[in-house]
Design an enzyme around this catalytic site. Sequence first.
Site, PDB file in Angstrom:
ATOM      1  N   ASN A   1      13.149  32.462 -19.014  1.00  0.00           N
ATOM      2  CA  ASN A   1      13.218  31.180 -18.297  1.00  0.00           C
ATOM      3  C   ASN A   1      14.429  30.341 -18.674  1.00  0.00           C
ATOM      4  O   ASN A   1      14.408  29.116 -18.566  1.00  0.00           O
ATOM      5  CB  ASN A   1      11.892  30.413 -18.425  1.00  0.00           C
ATOM      6  CG  ASN A   1      11.617  29.946 -19.838  1.00  0.00           C
ATOM      7  OD1 ASN A   1      12.294  30.345 -20.783  1.00  0.00           O
ATOM      8  ND2 ASN A   1      10.614  29.089 -19.985  1.00  0.00           N
TER       9      ASN A   1
ATOM     10  N   LYS B   1      18.806  30.800 -23.500  1.00  0.00           N
ATOM     11  CA  LYS B   1      18.122  32.041 -23.861  1.00  0.00           C
ATOM     12  C   LYS B   1      18.928  33.281 -23.427  1.00  0.00           C
ATOM     13  O   LYS B   1      19.886  33.170 -22.642  1.00  0.00           O
ATOM     14  CB  LYS B   1      16.723  32.044 -23.231  1.00  0.00           C
ATOM     15  CG  LYS B   1      15.810  30.923 -23.769  1.00  0.00           C
ATOM     16  CD  LYS B   1      14.376  31.098 -23.284  1.00  0.00           C
ATOM     17  CE  LYS B   1      13.466  29.997 -23.800  1.00  0.00           C
ATOM     18  NZ  LYS B   1      12.041  30.250 -23.448  1.00  0.00           N
TER      19      LYS B   1
ATOM     20  N   TYR C   1       8.830  29.983 -33.067  1.00  0.00           N
ATOM     21  CA  TYR C   1       7.695  29.859 -32.144  1.00  0.00           C
ATOM     22  C   TYR C   1       6.356  30.000 -32.865  1.00  0.00           C
ATOM     23  O   TYR C   1       5.362  30.415 -32.241  1.00  0.00           O
ATOM     24  CB  TYR C   1       7.822  30.912 -31.045  1.00  0.00           C
ATOM     25  CG  TYR C   1       8.844  30.567 -29.974  1.00  0.00           C
ATOM     26  CD1 TYR C   1       8.708  29.420 -29.189  1.00  0.00           C
ATOM     27  CD2 TYR C   1       9.929  31.404 -29.726  1.00  0.00           C
ATOM     28  CE1 TYR C   1       9.630  29.111 -28.197  1.00  0.00           C
ATOM     29  CE2 TYR C   1      10.861  31.100 -28.728  1.00  0.00           C
ATOM     30  CZ  TYR C   1      10.693  29.950 -27.974  1.00  0.00           C
ATOM     31  OH  TYR C   1      11.608  29.649 -26.983  1.00  0.00           O
TER      32      TYR C   1
ATOM     33  N   PHE D   1       1.071  35.854 -25.274  1.00  0.00           N
ATOM     34  CA  PHE D   1       2.456  36.147 -24.892  1.00  0.00           C
ATOM     35  C   PHE D   1       3.415  36.155 -26.076  1.00  0.00           C
ATOM     36  O   PHE D   1       4.618  36.369 -25.899  1.00  0.00           O
ATOM     37  CB  PHE D   1       2.944  35.148 -23.827  1.00  0.00           C
ATOM     38  CG  PHE D   1       2.860  33.689 -24.237  1.00  0.00           C
ATOM     39  CD1 PHE D   1       3.832  33.103 -25.021  1.00  0.00           C
ATOM     40  CD2 PHE D   1       1.798  32.902 -23.808  1.00  0.00           C
ATOM     41  CE1 PHE D   1       3.768  31.765 -25.392  1.00  0.00           C
ATOM     42  CE2 PHE D   1       1.712  31.558 -24.170  1.00  0.00           C
ATOM     43  CZ  PHE D   1       2.704  30.993 -24.968  1.00  0.00           C
TER      44      PHE D   1
ATOM     45  N   ARG E   1      15.917  25.833 -14.571  1.00  0.00           N
ATOM     46  CA  ARG E   1      15.058  27.021 -14.438  1.00  0.00           C
ATOM     47  C   ARG E   1      14.933  27.471 -12.985  1.00  0.00           C
ATOM     48  O   ARG E   1      14.893  28.673 -12.711  1.00  0.00           O
ATOM     49  CB  ARG E   1      13.702  26.762 -15.081  1.00  0.00           C
ATOM     50  CG  ARG E   1      13.793  26.827 -16.621  1.00  0.00           C
ATOM     51  CD  ARG E   1      12.574  26.263 -17.266  1.00  0.00           C
ATOM     52  NE  ARG E   1      12.530  26.487 -18.717  1.00  0.00           N
ATOM     53  CZ  ARG E   1      11.815  25.729 -19.543  1.00  0.00           C
ATOM     54  NH1 ARG E   1      11.104  24.700 -19.061  1.00  0.00           N
ATOM     55  NH2 ARG E   1      11.806  25.980 -20.833  1.00  0.00           N
TER      56      ARG E   1
ATOM     57  N   THR F   1       8.225  25.082 -17.107  1.00  0.00           N
ATOM     58  CA  THR F   1       8.322  26.307 -17.924  1.00  0.00           C
ATOM     59  C   THR F   1       8.349  27.560 -17.057  1.00  0.00           C
ATOM     60  O   THR F   1       9.139  28.478 -17.302  1.00  0.00           O
ATOM     61  CB  THR F   1       7.116  26.387 -18.899  1.00  0.00           C
ATOM     62  OG1 THR F   1       7.105  25.201 -19.704  1.00  0.00           O
ATOM     63  CG2 THR F   1       7.214  27.607 -19.794  1.00  0.00           C
TER      64      THR F   1
ATOM     65  N   HIS G   1      15.239  26.653 -23.537  1.00  0.00           N
ATOM     66  CA  HIS G   1      14.158  25.987 -24.271  1.00  0.00           C
ATOM     67  C   HIS G   1      14.615  24.574 -24.594  1.00  0.00           C
ATOM     68  O   HIS G   1      15.796  24.352 -24.861  1.00  0.00           O
ATOM     69  CB  HIS G   1      13.858  26.726 -25.584  1.00  0.00           C
ATOM     70  CG  HIS G   1      12.987  25.920 -26.513  1.00  0.00           C
ATOM     71  ND1 HIS G   1      11.620  25.933 -26.433  1.00  0.00           N
ATOM     72  CD2 HIS G   1      13.303  25.026 -27.496  1.00  0.00           C
ATOM     73  CE1 HIS G   1      11.132  25.092 -27.329  1.00  0.00           C
ATOM     74  NE2 HIS G   1      12.139  24.537 -27.989  1.00  0.00           N
TER      75      HIS G   1
ATOM     76  N   GLU H   1      12.757  21.496 -35.043  1.00  0.00           N
ATOM     77  CA  GLU H   1      13.564  22.551 -34.425  1.00  0.00           C
ATOM     78  C   GLU H   1      15.048  22.410 -34.769  1.00  0.00           C
ATOM     79  O   GLU H   1      15.741  23.408 -34.961  1.00  0.00           O
ATOM     80  CB  GLU H   1      13.349  22.520 -32.907  1.00  0.00           C
ATOM     81  CG  GLU H   1      11.930  22.956 -32.527  1.00  0.00           C
ATOM     82  CD  GLU H   1      11.655  22.882 -31.036  1.00  0.00           C
ATOM     83  OE1 GLU H   1      12.554  22.502 -30.257  1.00  0.00           O
ATOM     84  OE2 GLU H   1      10.517  23.222 -30.647  1.00  0.00           O
TER      85      GLU H   1
ATOM     86  N   ARG I   1      14.208  17.827 -20.645  1.00  0.00           N
ATOM     87  CA  ARG I   1      13.077  18.506 -19.998  1.00  0.00           C
ATOM     88  C   ARG I   1      13.130  18.337 -18.472  1.00  0.00           C
ATOM     89  O   ARG I   1      12.773  19.250 -17.719  1.00  0.00           O
ATOM     90  CB  ARG I   1      11.758  18.039 -20.599  1.00  0.00           C
ATOM     91  CG  ARG I   1      11.641  18.538 -22.049  1.00  0.00           C
ATOM     92  CD  ARG I   1      10.354  18.130 -22.716  1.00  0.00           C
ATOM     93  NE  ARG I   1       9.201  18.853 -22.212  1.00  0.00           N
ATOM     94  CZ  ARG I   1       8.857  20.096 -22.572  1.00  0.00           C
ATOM     95  NH1 ARG I   1       9.622  20.782 -23.425  1.00  0.00           N
ATOM     96  NH2 ARG I   1       7.775  20.660 -22.082  1.00  0.00           N
TER      97      ARG I   1
HETATM   98  P1  CMP Z   1       9.648  27.733 -24.290  1.00  0.00           P
HETATM   99  O1  CMP Z   1       9.807  26.331 -23.824  1.00  0.00           O
HETATM  100  O2  CMP Z   1      10.792  28.347 -24.988  1.00  0.00           O
HETATM  101  O3  CMP Z   1       8.372  27.794 -25.266  1.00  0.00           O
HETATM  102  C1  CMP Z   1       7.557  28.945 -25.386  1.00  0.00           C
HETATM  103  C2  CMP Z   1       7.895  30.003 -24.405  1.00  0.00           C
HETATM  104  O4  CMP Z   1       6.905  30.989 -24.197  1.00  0.00           O
HETATM  105  C3  CMP Z   1       8.092  29.379 -23.040  1.00  0.00           C
HETATM  106  O5  CMP Z   1       9.286  28.638 -23.019  1.00  0.00           O
HETATM  107  C4  CMP Z   1       8.037  30.621 -22.143  1.00  0.00           C
HETATM  108  O6  CMP Z   1       9.319  31.232 -22.015  1.00  0.00           O
HETATM  109  C5  CMP Z   1       7.140  31.586 -22.918  1.00  0.00           C
HETATM  110  N1  CMP Z   1       5.866  31.826 -22.255  1.00  0.00           N
HETATM  111  C6  CMP Z   1       5.428  33.010 -21.803  1.00  0.00           C
HETATM  112  N2  CMP Z   1       4.217  32.901 -21.255  1.00  0.00           N
HETATM  113  C7  CMP Z   1       3.848  31.610 -21.370  1.00  0.00           C
HETATM  114  C8  CMP Z   1       2.694  30.865 -20.972  1.00  0.00           C
HETATM  115  N3  CMP Z   1       1.651  31.444 -20.364  1.00  0.00           N
HETATM  116  N4  CMP Z   1       2.664  29.537 -21.235  1.00  0.00           N
HETATM  117  C9  CMP Z   1       3.708  28.933 -21.868  1.00  0.00           C
HETATM  118  N5  CMP Z   1       4.819  29.597 -22.265  1.00  0.00           N
HETATM  119  C10 CMP Z   1       4.897  30.912 -22.014  1.00  0.00           C
END
Ligand code: CMP
Length: 140
Positions: free
Chosen positions: A113, A10, A50, A58, A103, A92, A116, A127, A86
């Site tokens: 973060n 990212k 997304y 968010f 992370r 996350t 992904h 994806e 993962r």
């Molecule tokens: P990612 O795995 O890229 O998938 C969705 C992204 O939304 C996640 O990582 C986070 O960077 C972002 N995000 C922000 N707030 C939240 C939340 N409350 N729960 C999950 N993902 C979130």
Amino acid sequence: ATQRTLSIIKPDAVAKNAIGEIIARFEKAGLKVVAAKMLKLDDDKAGGFYAEHKERPFFKDLVGFMTSGPVVVQVLEGDDAIAKNRDLMGATNPKEAAPGTIRADFAETIDANAVHGSDSPESAEREIAYFFESSELCPR
Ligand code: CMP
């Protein structure tokens, strides 16, 4: 079994000059890069990626962040690649990520973060196709 998964480095991790360190972690864990490119996402491309989060509070911040700078998208291949990636990424929310995960080591906030990774075989297939033509995947 051998799987493929989509990984995105990212904008925060690209800005930190951590592309190489993150890809090194994938390679050291036995995952192989079979496709990779750097992209600057626009709102449509990030929002479509997304789409499942469109109704979440968010979503707007997520799209804003993902379009704030270049990303590196890669297809990783290897035994149990989806779960392995993962595990390498960690939770996350970086504040909950186990020590030694990507992370924990590179990310600051749940939005910024660092990485992904696809969460299931179905999302990996979607994806990967979202970013790559099948002719861009390089079996090795
Ligand atoms: P990612 O795995 O890229 O998938 C969705 C992204 O939304 C996640 O990582 C986070 O960077 C972002 N995000 C922000 N707030 C939240 C939340 N409350 N729960 C999950 N993902 C979130």
